[in-house]
Each structure stands twice: as structure tokens, then as C-alpha cells.
Design a protein around this motif. Structure first.
Motif, PDB file in Angstrom:
ATOM      1  N   PRO A   8      -2.241   4.163   8.386  1.00 18.38           N
ATOM      2  CA  PRO A   8      -1.621   3.020   7.719  1.00 18.38           C
ATOM      3  C   PRO A   8      -0.409   3.452   6.909  1.00 18.38           C
ATOM      4  O   PRO A   8      -0.335   4.606   6.461  1.00 18.38           O
ATOM      5  CB  PRO A   8      -2.742   2.491   6.824  1.00 18.38           C
ATOM      6  CG  PRO A   8      -3.623   3.672   6.583  1.00 18.38           C
ATOM      7  CD  PRO A   8      -3.566   4.491   7.836  1.00 18.38           C
ATOM      8  N   THR A   9       0.513   2.542   6.719  1.00 19.47           N
ATOM      9  CA  THR A   9       1.697   2.834   5.907  1.00 19.47           C
ATOM     10  C   THR A   9       1.637   2.138   4.553  1.00 19.47           C
ATOM     11  O   THR A   9       2.543   2.293   3.734  1.00 19.47           O
ATOM     12  CB  THR A   9       2.971   2.413   6.654  1.00 19.47           C
ATOM     13  OG1 THR A   9       2.868   1.033   7.022  1.00 19.47           O
ATOM     14  CG2 THR A   9       3.165   3.256   7.909  1.00 19.47           C
ATOM     15  N   ALA A  10       0.599   1.356   4.336  1.00 22.16           N
ATOM     16  CA  ALA A  10       0.322   0.743   3.039  1.00 22.16           C
ATOM     17  C   ALA A  10      -1.083   1.168   2.625  1.00 22.16           C
ATOM     18  O   ALA A  10      -1.710   1.999   3.299  1.00 22.16           O
ATOM     19  CB  ALA A  10       0.436  -0.773   3.131  1.00 22.16           C
ATOM     20  N   GLN A 261      -4.931  -6.989   2.017  1.00 25.21           N
ATOM     21  CA  GLN A 261      -5.423  -7.331   0.692  1.00 25.21           C
ATOM     22  C   GLN A 261      -4.455  -6.862  -0.369  1.00 25.21           C
ATOM     23  O   GLN A 261      -3.851  -5.789  -0.246  1.00 25.21           O
ATOM     24  CB  GLN A 261      -6.805  -6.717   0.457  1.00 25.21           C
ATOM     25  CG  GLN A 261      -7.884  -7.223   1.404  1.00 25.21           C
ATOM     26  CD  GLN A 261      -9.198  -6.507   1.210  1.00 25.21           C
ATOM     27  OE1 GLN A 261      -9.237  -5.333   0.863  1.00 25.21           O
ATOM     28  NE2 GLN A 261     -10.301  -7.194   1.439  1.00 25.21           N
ATOM     29  N   GLN A 262      -4.305  -7.656  -1.402  1.00 27.12           N
ATOM     30  CA  GLN A 262      -3.455  -7.261  -2.497  1.00 27.12           C
ATOM     31  C   GLN A 262      -4.155  -6.180  -3.326  1.00 27.12           C
ATOM     32  O   GLN A 262      -5.339  -6.293  -3.637  1.00 27.12           O
ATOM     33  CB  GLN A 262      -3.132  -8.457  -3.396  1.00 27.12           C
ATOM     34  CG  GLN A 262      -2.320  -9.540  -2.698  1.00 27.12           C
ATOM     35  CD  GLN A 262      -0.950  -9.056  -2.280  1.00 27.12           C
ATOM     36  OE1 GLN A 262      -0.297  -8.294  -3.007  1.00 27.12           O
ATOM     37  NE2 GLN A 262      -0.517  -9.442  -1.096  1.00 27.12           N
ATOM     38  N   THR A 263      -3.414  -5.139  -3.675  1.00 31.04           N
ATOM     39  CA  THR A 263      -3.981  -4.094  -4.527  1.00 31.04           C
ATOM     40  C   THR A 263      -4.062  -4.620  -5.947  1.00 31.04           C
ATOM     41  O   THR A 263      -3.051  -5.080  -6.502  1.00 31.04           O
ATOM     42  CB  THR A 263      -3.103  -2.834  -4.484  1.00 31.04           C
ATOM     43  OG1 THR A 263      -2.983  -2.394  -3.125  1.00 31.04           O
ATOM     44  CG2 THR A 263      -3.724  -1.721  -5.318  1.00 31.04           C
ATOM     45  N   PRO A 264      -5.228  -4.590  -6.553  1.00 36.12           N
ATOM     46  CA  PRO A 264      -5.340  -5.112  -7.918  1.00 36.12           C
ATOM     47  C   PRO A 264      -4.498  -4.316  -8.908  1.00 36.12           C
ATOM     48  O   PRO A 264      -4.338  -3.101  -8.764  1.00 36.12           O
ATOM     49  CB  PRO A 264      -6.842  -4.981  -8.220  1.00 36.12           C
ATOM     50  CG  PRO A 264      -7.322  -3.916  -7.294  1.00 36.12           C
ATOM     51  CD  PRO A 264      -6.495  -4.028  -6.043  1.00 36.12           C
ATOM     52  N   ASN A 265      -3.949  -5.001  -9.888  1.00 34.93           N
ATOM     53  CA  ASN A 265      -3.179  -4.332 -10.927  1.00 34.93           C
ATOM     54  C   ASN A 265      -4.116  -3.547 -11.830  1.00 34.93           C
ATOM     55  O   ASN A 265      -5.150  -4.043 -12.278  1.00 34.93           O
ATOM     56  CB  ASN A 265      -2.408  -5.376 -11.755  1.00 34.93           C
ATOM     57  CG  ASN A 265      -1.349  -6.076 -10.943  1.00 34.93           C
ATOM     58  OD1 ASN A 265      -0.716  -5.481 -10.085  1.00 34.93           O
ATOM     59  ND2 ASN A 265      -1.150  -7.360 -11.209  1.00 34.93           N
ATOM     60  N   LEU A 266      -3.742  -2.332 -12.083  1.00 31.48           N
ATOM     61  CA  LEU A 266      -4.576  -1.468 -12.930  1.00 31.48           C
ATOM     62  C   LEU A 266      -4.038  -1.460 -14.358  1.00 31.48           C
ATOM     63  O   LEU A 266      -2.864  -1.600 -14.585  1.00 31.48           O
ATOM     64  CB  LEU A 266      -4.597  -0.045 -12.348  1.00 31.48           C
ATOM     65  CG  LEU A 266      -5.153   0.082 -10.932  1.00 31.48           C
ATOM     66  CD1 LEU A 266      -5.066   1.531 -10.467  1.00 31.48           C
ATOM     67  CD2 LEU A 266      -6.613  -0.380 -10.886  1.00 31.48           C
TER      68      LEU A 266
END
Length: 266
Positions: A8-10, A261-266
Motif C-alpha cells: 500500500p502507498t497509504a 478509512q480515515q486515520t484518526p487524529n492523535l
């Protein structure tokens, strides 16, 4: 086991495990999916670019004697006693060796479990394949614990199944071995009307058997790709191969069942 892989590239949030056909190797389908065969218009995205979050795994089948080819050893997921598969023959007897089908399923199941161990839930994993690989994917995707013994398939559910130019193997035993999730599994089934290896009618009959005997919904070509049940797509004048439209349908299906899926903000 030899594997061809498209990374994957993301952020990696989904995986597709795709099995090649009889006598082939995973690298061939890596090339198809990655766009090495230039069928695109200038600026048109490759399949992996459409699905940057997806890791693609293309395993090589083990070499074994294949009865349909006079016992010649070749890459094969399971032994089969007759090719091509024609509708009249298909309805008269089983041509697949049960034990070697189980062995093939375990190869796919091991790959599924390796992805789960690496953090990808089974609900974000697709199993698919072409021709004999498509038949194997159908068993691995819809099969219960009698087939998926490593993952206790009755308790787990994959994201979906892709069958390209394939068929339902071991049709007389299939019903007794399916997962309780089989009816809710999204399946993309593509088949060329000019297929002279796995005849188009064999694909049609396989889907009809899954519908009539197992109660799996068969969608029309106008229905949305990715809904639970089998979406059977015909490709006019396509032989035992793939085509651009089929690959476009594959992207749409995967985008529906394993969306980025959107990566959750940390």
C-alpha cells in the motif's frame, strides 16, 4: 511460500489475497493489477492508485500432479480430473479432489491469519482468484470450519470474495460445509461469455446452485456492487481472460466493501 506483493502507498487498512489460475504464478496477476500491461489512457490511475490503503498478496500455488493434464506436475491449488469444464459434464460429477481442495484452502487461510496477526481484521480482508484460483477463493470465502480449520471460519467473516472466470467446486458437498456468514458475504463474480476453458454457462449454473440450494441472493447487473450476495457480471466476447471493464468493476467492488478509512487524529 513464494509471494508477489503490491504494498500500500497509504496507511495499510485492508488486504486482498488473490489466487492465480492453473499453471500460472502470482507474479502474472501482480502485473495485471499493477498496470504493467498498458491498457490505460494517459493520466488514468492504476488499480493500486485507486486503492492506496490496500495490500495485495499473490501467492504461488504448489506444484503437484494434475490429472486433467495427464498427471503433469504444475502449479495447482488442487487436483482436477477434467478440463475444459462444460455445463453438461459439470452437472454430472465432481472433478475436484476433496483433500487437495482442503490443502489449497489452508494456504489461503494461513495468509489470512498472517494478516490478522499483523493487525488487519478479517472483516477488512478479501479473498479472490481467477479460474482455479477463483474456485479456491469461493471455498475459502464461503467455507466454514470444515475447510477453514486454522481460523475457525464459523466464527469469522471476511470482507468479501472475488471469483473471476471460476466455478463452484465440490458442488455436492458445498452446502454442508458453508459458513453461517455465507449468505451475507458480498461476492463479485465476473465471467466472459466466450470462455472456452471454464464455460460461461458453468459460471451461471454455479451461481444458480448457490442461489437455489444455499439461498444466497443473486443480484442483477444493475444492482450496486458490494451488497451481500452474488453480483454476477457478464463480459461480452471475453474469453478465459480479464478485460478493462472487469477490472473497473473490481475497483468499484473493493471500494465498496473495503473503503479507505480515515486515520484518526492523535
Amino acid at each position: 511460500m513464494p509471494l508477489a506483493i503490491i504494498q500500500p502507498t497509504a496507511a495499510h487498512t485492508a488486504t486482498v489475497i488473490f489466487a492465480h489460475g492453473l499453471g500460472d504464478e502470482g507474479e502474472s496477476w501482480r502485473a495485471v493489477i499493477s498496470g504493467d500491461y498498458d491498457y490505460r489512457k494517459p493520466g488514468e490511475l492504476t488499480i493500486p492508485a485507486h486503492l492506496p490503503h490496500v495490500k495485495w498478496i499473490f501467492p504461488d500455488a504448489p506444484e503437484q500432479a494434475v490429472t486433467a493434464n495427464f498427471g503433469t506436475r504444475m502449479s495447482s491449488w488442487f487436483d482436477i480430473s477434467n478440463l475444459p469444464l462444460q455445463p453438461g459434464q459439470y452437472l454430472k460429477k465432481e472433478f475436484e479432489d476433496d483433500e487437495s481442495v482442503k490443502n489449497g484452502v489452508q494456504i489461503i487461510d494461513d495468509l489470512v491469519q498472517a494478516e490478522v496477526k499483523d493487525g488487519i481484521p478479517e472483516s477488512r480482508i478479501i479473498v479472490g482468484g481467477f479460474s482455479q484460483g477463483g474456485a479456491l477463493a469461493l471455498v475459502a470465502g464461503l467455507g466454514g470450519k470444515d475447510w477453514r480449520t486454522k481460523s475457525f471460519g464459523d466464527e469469522n467473516k471476511l470482507a468479501g470474495v472475488v471469483v473471476l472466470s471460476g466455478w463452484m467446486p465440490l458442488r455436492e458437498r458445498f452446502k454442508s460445509r458453508i459458513s453461517p456468514h455465507a449468505k451475507s458475504m458480498p461476492v463479485l463474480w465476473g465471467h466472459g461469455t466466450a470462455d472456452a476453458v471454464i464455460y460461461y454457462k458453468v459460471g451461471e449454473v454455479s451461481v444458480e446452485l448457490l442461489q437455489d440450494q444455499l439461498g444466497i441472493v443473486k443480484h442483477t447487473a444493475d444492482d450496486q456492487l458490494g451488497a451481500p450476495g452474488i453480483n454476477f457480471r457478464s463480459y461480452e466476447r471475453m474469453g478465459h481472460a480479464s478485460c478493462k471493464k472487469e477490472m473497473e468493476d473490481l475497483v468499484t467492488f473493493l471500494g465498496s466493501v473495503i473503503p479507505q478509512q480515515q486515520t484518526p487524529n492523535l
